[in-house]
Scaffold this motif. Structure first.
Motif, PDB file in Angstrom:
ATOM      1  N   UNK A  75      36.503  60.025  19.636  1.00  0.00           N
ATOM      2  CA  UNK A  75      36.067  60.372  20.997  1.00  0.00           C
ATOM      3  C   UNK A  75      36.742  59.473  22.027  1.00  0.00           C
ATOM      4  N   UNK A  76      36.898  58.187  21.700  1.00  0.00           N
ATOM      5  CA  UNK A  76      37.570  57.256  22.616  1.00  0.00           C
ATOM      6  C   UNK A  76      39.045  57.616  22.765  1.00  0.00           C
ATOM      7  N   UNK A  77      39.685  58.004  21.665  1.00  0.00           N
ATOM      8  CA  UNK A  77      41.098  58.416  21.755  1.00  0.00           C
ATOM      9  C   UNK A  77      41.234  59.709  22.541  1.00  0.00           C
ATOM     10  N   UNK A  78      40.297  60.647  22.346  1.00  0.00           N
ATOM     11  CA  UNK A  78      40.334  61.896  23.110  1.00  0.00           C
ATOM     12  C   UNK A  78      40.230  61.608  24.604  1.00  0.00           C
ATOM     13  N   UNK A  79      39.358  60.683  24.957  1.00  0.00           N
ATOM     14  CA  UNK A  79      39.219  60.308  26.374  1.00  0.00           C
ATOM     15  C   UNK A  79      40.507  59.661  26.891  1.00  0.00           C
ATOM     16  N   UNK A  80      41.085  58.761  26.100  1.00  0.00           N
ATOM     17  CA  UNK A  80      42.301  58.060  26.532  1.00  0.00           C
ATOM     18  C   UNK A  80      43.456  59.031  26.781  1.00  0.00           C
ATOM     19  N   UNK A  81      43.520  60.089  25.980  1.00  0.00           N
ATOM     20  CA  UNK A  81      44.592  61.075  26.129  1.00  0.00           C
ATOM     21  C   UNK A  81      44.154  62.304  26.923  1.00  0.00           C
ATOM     22  N   UNK A  82      42.944  62.214  27.515  1.00  0.00           N
ATOM     23  CA  UNK A  82      42.409  63.301  28.349  1.00  0.00           C
ATOM     24  C   UNK A  82      42.372  64.628  27.614  1.00  0.00           C
ATOM     25  N   UNK A  83      41.855  64.579  26.396  1.00  0.00           N
ATOM     26  CA  UNK A  83      41.738  65.789  25.573  1.00  0.00           C
ATOM     27  C   UNK A  83      40.263  66.123  25.393  1.00  0.00           C
ATOM     28  N   UNK A  84      39.911  67.400  25.437  1.00  0.00           N
ATOM     29  CA  UNK A  84      38.524  67.781  25.208  1.00  0.00           C
ATOM     30  C   UNK A  84      38.108  67.523  23.760  1.00  0.00           C
ATOM     31  N   UNK A  85      36.845  67.181  23.588  1.00  0.00           N
ATOM     32  CA  UNK A  85      36.267  66.876  22.281  1.00  0.00           C
ATOM     33  C   UNK A  85      35.217  67.938  21.989  1.00  0.00           C
ATOM     34  N   UNK A  86      35.306  68.552  20.820  1.00  0.00           N
ATOM     35  CA  UNK A  86      34.312  69.531  20.377  1.00  0.00           C
ATOM     36  C   UNK A  86      33.941  69.217  18.939  1.00  0.00           C
ATOM     37  N   UNK A  87      32.723  69.537  18.565  1.00  0.00           N
ATOM     38  CA  UNK A  87      32.313  69.250  17.190  1.00  0.00           C
ATOM     39  C   UNK A  87      32.781  70.344  16.246  1.00  0.00           C
ATOM     40  N   UNK A  88      33.022  69.968  15.010  1.00  0.00           N
ATOM     41  CA  UNK A  88      33.230  70.930  13.928  1.00  0.00           C
ATOM     42  C   UNK A  88      31.975  70.852  13.085  1.00  0.00           C
ATOM     43  N   UNK A  89      31.045  71.718  13.380  1.00  0.00           N
ATOM     44  CA  UNK A  89      29.728  71.653  12.765  1.00  0.00           C
ATOM     45  C   UNK A  89      28.797  70.878  13.678  1.00  0.00           C
ATOM     46  N   UNK A  90      27.514  71.085  13.488  1.00  0.00           N
ATOM     47  CA  UNK A  90      26.549  70.414  14.358  1.00  0.00           C
ATOM     48  C   UNK A  90      25.327  70.002  13.560  1.00  0.00           C
ATOM     49  N   UNK A  91      24.969  68.762  13.701  1.00  0.00           N
ATOM     50  CA  UNK A  91      23.698  68.261  13.187  1.00  0.00           C
ATOM     51  C   UNK A  91      23.279  67.131  14.120  1.00  0.00           C
ATOM     52  N   UNK A  92      22.152  66.507  13.832  1.00  0.00           N
ATOM     53  CA  UNK A  92      21.640  65.476  14.733  1.00  0.00           C
ATOM     54  C   UNK A  92      22.634  64.341  14.923  1.00  0.00           C
ATOM     55  N   UNK A  93      23.289  63.911  13.846  1.00  0.00           N
ATOM     56  CA  UNK A  93      24.248  62.806  13.954  1.00  0.00           C
ATOM     57  C   UNK A  93      25.425  63.194  14.825  1.00  0.00           C
ATOM     58  N   UNK A  94      25.961  64.375  14.609  1.00  0.00           N
ATOM     59  CA  UNK A  94      27.115  64.804  15.391  1.00  0.00           C
ATOM     60  C   UNK A  94      26.759  64.967  16.870  1.00  0.00           C
ATOM     61  N   UNK A  95      25.590  65.513  17.147  1.00  0.00           N
ATOM     62  CA  UNK A  95      25.179  65.669  18.542  1.00  0.00           C
ATOM     63  C   UNK A  95      24.971  64.319  19.222  1.00  0.00           C
ATOM     64  N   UNK A  96      24.474  63.351  18.471  1.00  0.00           N
ATOM     65  CA  UNK A  96      24.298  62.005  19.035  1.00  0.00           C
ATOM     66  C   UNK A  96      25.638  61.389  19.398  1.00  0.00           C
ATOM     67  N   UNK A  97      26.647  61.593  18.552  1.00  0.00           N
ATOM     68  CA  UNK A  97      27.993  61.090  18.859  1.00  0.00           C
ATOM     69  C   UNK A  97      28.555  61.825  20.068  1.00  0.00           C
ATOM     70  N   UNK A  98      28.373  63.143  20.113  1.00  0.00           N
ATOM     71  CA  UNK A  98      28.898  63.912  21.241  1.00  0.00           C
ATOM     72  C   UNK A  98      28.300  63.461  22.564  1.00  0.00           C
ATOM     73  N   UNK A  99      27.059  62.991  22.540  1.00  0.00           N
ATOM     74  CA  UNK A  99      26.423  62.514  23.772  1.00  0.00           C
ATOM     75  C   UNK A  99      27.155  61.291  24.330  1.00  0.00           C
ATOM     76  N   UNK A 100      27.905  60.609  23.479  1.00  0.00           N
ATOM     77  CA  UNK A 100      28.669  59.407  23.896  1.00  0.00           C
ATOM     78  C   UNK A 100      30.122  59.735  24.218  1.00  0.00           C
ATOM     79  N   UNK A 101      30.535  60.973  24.020  1.00  0.00           N
ATOM     80  CA  UNK A 101      31.933  61.363  24.203  1.00  0.00           C
ATOM     81  C   UNK A 101      32.134  61.934  25.608  1.00  0.00           C
TER      82      UNK A 101
END
Length: 79
Positions: free
Chosen positions: A19-45
């Motif tokens: 997620x930090x690299x995606x931000x540095x290169x200005x690229x959108x971040x999307x999940x591949x699959x979704x569960x509580x852990x992945x959604x928690x990470x996405x909240x920080x992206x």
């Protein structure tokens, strides 16, 4: 679009690094699959755009509200 999978990329810490690299290169971040852990990470992206998920069945802890998946509210990486 950067689309990592929690199960294949090394866990939450690796996803935060992606997620930090995606931000540095200005690229959108999307999940591949979704569960509580992945959604928690996405909240920080900062560049998160969507969470990929299948059908949400009755009784599922995952909920949609106005077309958005709600973030887990419990402690840790659970619903």
């Amino acid at each position: 679009i950067v689309q990592p999978d929690l199960r294949r990329m090394g866990g939450p810490t690796a996803l935060l690094e992606i997620a930090a690299m995606a931000e540095a290169f200005r690229r959108p971040y999307a999940s591949h699959g979704s569960n509580a852990a992945h959604l928690s990470v996405m909240a920080c992206a900062p560049t998160a755009i969507y969470a990929e998920t299948g059908l949400i069945g009755p009784g599922s802890a995952m909920r949609l509200e106005d077309g958005c998946v709600l973030l887990p509210q419990g402690p840790g990486l659970s619903w």
